[in-house]
Design a protein around this motif. Structure first.
Motif, mmCIF file in Angstrom:
data_model
loop_
_atom_site.group_PDB
_atom_site.id
_atom_site.type_symbol
_atom_site.label_atom_id
_atom_site.label_comp_id
_atom_site.label_asym_id
_atom_site.label_seq_id
_atom_site.Cartn_x
_atom_site.Cartn_y
_atom_site.Cartn_z
ATOM 1 N N THR A 193 10.250 44.080 -8.849
ATOM 2 C CA THR A 193 10.122 43.490 -7.527
ATOM 3 C C THR A 193 11.533 43.399 -6.997
ATOM 4 O O THR A 193 12.484 43.394 -7.750
ATOM 5 N N TRP A 243 12.050 46.892 -2.934
ATOM 6 C CA TRP A 243 10.992 47.430 -2.094
ATOM 7 C C TRP A 243 11.281 48.736 -1.411
ATOM 8 O O TRP A 243 10.411 49.535 -1.149
ATOM 9 N N TYR A 280 8.767 48.940 3.670
ATOM 10 C CA TYR A 280 9.037 48.230 2.424
ATOM 11 C C TYR A 280 8.711 46.764 2.573
ATOM 12 O O TYR A 280 8.362 46.085 1.631
ATOM 13 N N LYS A 286 6.324 44.724 0.204
ATOM 14 C CA LYS A 286 6.738 43.452 -0.378
ATOM 15 C C LYS A 286 5.673 42.394 -0.067
ATOM 16 O O LYS A 286 5.272 41.619 -0.935
#
Length: 687
Positions: free
Chosen positions: A606, A609, A625, A629
DNA sequence: TTTAGGG
DNA sequence: CCCTAAA
């Protein structure tokens, strides 16, 4: 931990180490990556509301059936015409008319008498499958013109055949005309009751002239293509990336992947049918004060099963309507600015234009109405007076309908557009309709006059008599609430919003409204290359002819971005620049996308993104992105709640589990890295 | 431009 | 999805 299965190995690879993807390192470290062109929508063409309406109306006429889907097939991507500034005020009808004409004429062919039926015809032709592009273009052109010409009539041309306007006669009326005829008398009573008939109204009543539902093809509102395709590709053990819907790397060799394959049950379910499709809720503003009634839309698009249901749910959430008119402008509901663009404006219905576009055919009462249908106007108006009861048979081919302005977000689907238009019409009808009679272009107001007294006699020429539909404003429909709109078409990703309209919004006042719109008619045709799912309404590919036609009024023909694709998405920025804030249409992640996302995140972690985007959604222009996310965020949330609480297309538990696992894993990794303090330090701290 | 989060 | 502060 939970990673065992599939992730473990890959995780090792990645997290462990050299995997290029360094776990969220400050970007600075990573350095700037290639600059990415914004997926901004490129300019496209715009279409004007009227045209849109006309188009829609035409569609409705065509059957009210899922023409949307059909479009994609052979349909011309989109025809767009733009007419702006068409505003009308009752008082200035005439002027307006002129104005209007001007506009129309400018466009070119304009025969004000154009009526939908004709349009329909045109459309059919243009939609003919396998038509050569050129021809198609022309057809479109024509169509456009036709449409533009007809805008004033708003696509509501009702063909009617009735013997005098008496209920009785109506009952006996023939054809679809009945519906209309019956409508008249009862309109005030409440339109909903006859709602179903509405369609009749919209149908190509001109039986005589009209061709069949061109809506040919199939089109179920659903087009699983997208999903299927993706899913399929993904499921492939590890096909070439290019081929795969998503370029998710599967370099890590765990075969476990297979498990992830496509376990997902098909889920092309219609989650979108749920009322909660907030995506494009359009609002309807009724300028006219007519009571709005929800109407069953049984005949709507076939595919939109829930359409009616949803529709009935009023919701201010996304709808906004204004009833301006002399009355309040402030009846405006409070709405989030977000929704500003979702609006439909219906101008007051009432204005009889001097120019009667209404076509009336009179016939002797005895004349068989049926056969006459073909004759169009051929039948002279006649009055058969045998005695006191001189019966006059009128064949009303169309009613002149004032003008209806619709404002709808560009992101709206064609389906929603239809719905919107329908609503607008419904609203008007729901408020009670009155029929206005025009004789020689003049409104005959005195209801007590006899036809004879009014000078309506045999000597009348058909053209001298006209009917118009007027809103019955006596009632105060103060607030009409638009039902929550649904984009029934949007059931699937593939289904994209077909129509987009930029509401010049705010600027609109009372009767005047600027509307810019974009209309994409081909939902199906999505050219997905590889994993590109978004192409659907890729505004991108659209050329930007519009610039030239900055002026909304210009007619813009939308060219299909890709002949094959058929998808057309005109984008007309010209007008909508100001209100740029168009909220993007909601495009729920498909399971396939979720999987791709999960896969990418598992690998990249994580916090990266952009990389995830590049890796798994590079071709999905519509997924930024940030979207990824956000999606991840929601996935994590989703995974943590009970299945019952989840909404939308169900995500396989397996994926959710992976989400949690990956989340946990990366969170941990992050935690380790976070503290600037060296691992050791951290270790000590922890101990 | 990206991230990261709140709205 | 949007909006933004930060980076």
């Amino acid at each position: 931990m939970v990673f065992q299965k599939r992730s473990s190995s890959e995780m090792e690879l990645c997290g462990g180490g050299q995997v290029a993807e360094m776990p969220r390192v400050p970007k600075s470290a990573r350095g700037k990556r290639s600059v990415r062109k914004k997926e901004a929508q490129s300019p496209g063409q715009m279409m004007c509301a009227f045209d849109l309406l006309a188009t829609v109306a035409g569609k409705l006429l065509d059957e009210g059936e899922g023409s949307l889907g059909n479009m994609s097939t052979g349909a011309p991507p989109a025809l767009s015409v733009c007419a702006k500034d068409v505003r009308v005020k009752q008082e200035q009808c005439d002027e307006e008319m002129k104005h209007f004409k001007h506009e129309v004429t400018d466009q070119d062919s304009c025969n004000e008498s154009a009526i939908l039926p004709h349009i329909v015809v045109q459309r059919s032709m243009s939609h003919a499958p396998n038509e050569d592009p050129k021809a198609k273009s022309e057809a479109q052109d024509k169509e456009s013109s036709m449409i533009s010409c007809t805008k004033a009539e708003l696509g509501c041309n009702f063909g009617v055949i009735a013997d005098r306007w008496s209920p009785e006669s109506v009952e006996s009326g023939a054809f679809t005309g009945d519906a209309v005829a019956s409508l008249m008398p009862t309109a005030t009573a409440g339109f909903h009751k006859i709602a179903p008939d509405m369609y009749n109204l919209l149908d190509p009543m001109d039986v005589d002239v009209k061709p069949p539902p061109l809506v040919s093809s199939d089109s179920t509102g659903e087009m699983p293509l997208y999903d299927d395709k993706i899913r399929r590709s993904i499921s492939l053990p590890r096909g070439p990336k290019g081929a795969a819907g998503y370029a998710v790397d599967r370099d890590y060799d765990d075969d476990d992947d297979k498990s992830s394959g496509c376990t997902h049950p098909s889920t092309t379910t219609n989650r979108d049918f749920k009322p909660n499709c907030t995506a494009e809720h359009s609002r309807v503003r009724k300028l006219l004060a007519c009571k709005y009634r929800k109407v069953a839309t049984s005949r709507m698009h076939k595919s939109d099963l829930s359409y009616s249901d949803v529709e009935r749910k009023p919701s201010f959430r996304n709808k906004k309507m204004h009833y301006t008119r002399q009355r309040t402008q402030r009846t405006t509901f409070k709405r989030r600015k977000l929704f500003d663009r979702h609006a439909v404006l219906a101008s007051e219905f009432g204005r009889a234009n001097g120019k009667g576009n209404t076509k009336v055919t009179g016939r002797n009462s005895r004349a068989a109405s049926l056969e006459a249908n073909k004759g169009t106007n051929s039948m002279p108006f006649q009055k058969s007076c045998g005695s006191n009861d001189c019966h006059v048979k009128l064949r009303i081919k169309s009613f002149k309908v004032p003008e209806l302005l619709v404002e709808i977000p560009e992101s709206a689907t064609v389906g929603s557009l239809k719905k919107t238009v329908l609503e607008a019409v419904t609203a008007i009808l729901g408020g009670g309709l009155r029929v206005g009679v025009l004789h020689h272009g003049k409104k005959v107001r005195d209801d007590t006059k006899t036809l004879m007294q009014a000078g309506i006699g045999q000597d009348d020429i058909l053209d001298n008599l006209g009917f118009s539909l007027e809103p019955n404003c006596t009632q105060n429909p103060s607030q009409v609430q638009a039902p929550e709109d649904i984009s029934f078409l949007e059931t699937i990703d593939t289904t994209e919003p077909l129509a987009r309209i930029a509401p010049a919004d705010s600027s609109s006042k009372h009767g005047e409204v600027d509307v810019s719109q974009e209309l994409a008619l081909t939902p199906l045709a999505m050219n997905y290359q590889g994993s590109d799912h978004d192409s659907v309404h890729s505004p991108v590919g659209v050329s930007s002819p519009d610039k030239a036609s900055r002026n909304s009024r210009a007619l813009v023909l939308v060219a299909p971005s890709d002949p094959n694709a058929g998808a057309v998405v005109p984008a007309n920025k010209s007008k909508r620049s100001p209100e740029q804030g168009q909220r993007r249409i909601r495009r729920p992640f498909s399971v396939a996308e979720v999987e791709a996302l999960v896969l990418a995140v598992e690998k990249l972690g994580t916090g990266r993104w952009r990389d995830v985007k590049l890796r798994a959604f590079e071709n999905a222009k519509h997924r930024t992105y940030v979207d990824l996310k956000d999606k991840w965020k929601t996935l994590v949330h989703t995974a943590s709640i009970s299945p019952q609480q989840r909404r939308g297309e169900p995500v396989p538990q397996e994926l959710l589990d992976r989400v949690l696992a990956a989340q946990a894993y990366w969170s941990q990794q992050q935690a380790k890295l976070q503290p600037k303090t060296p691992p050791l330090a951290e270790a000590r701290l922890l101990t």
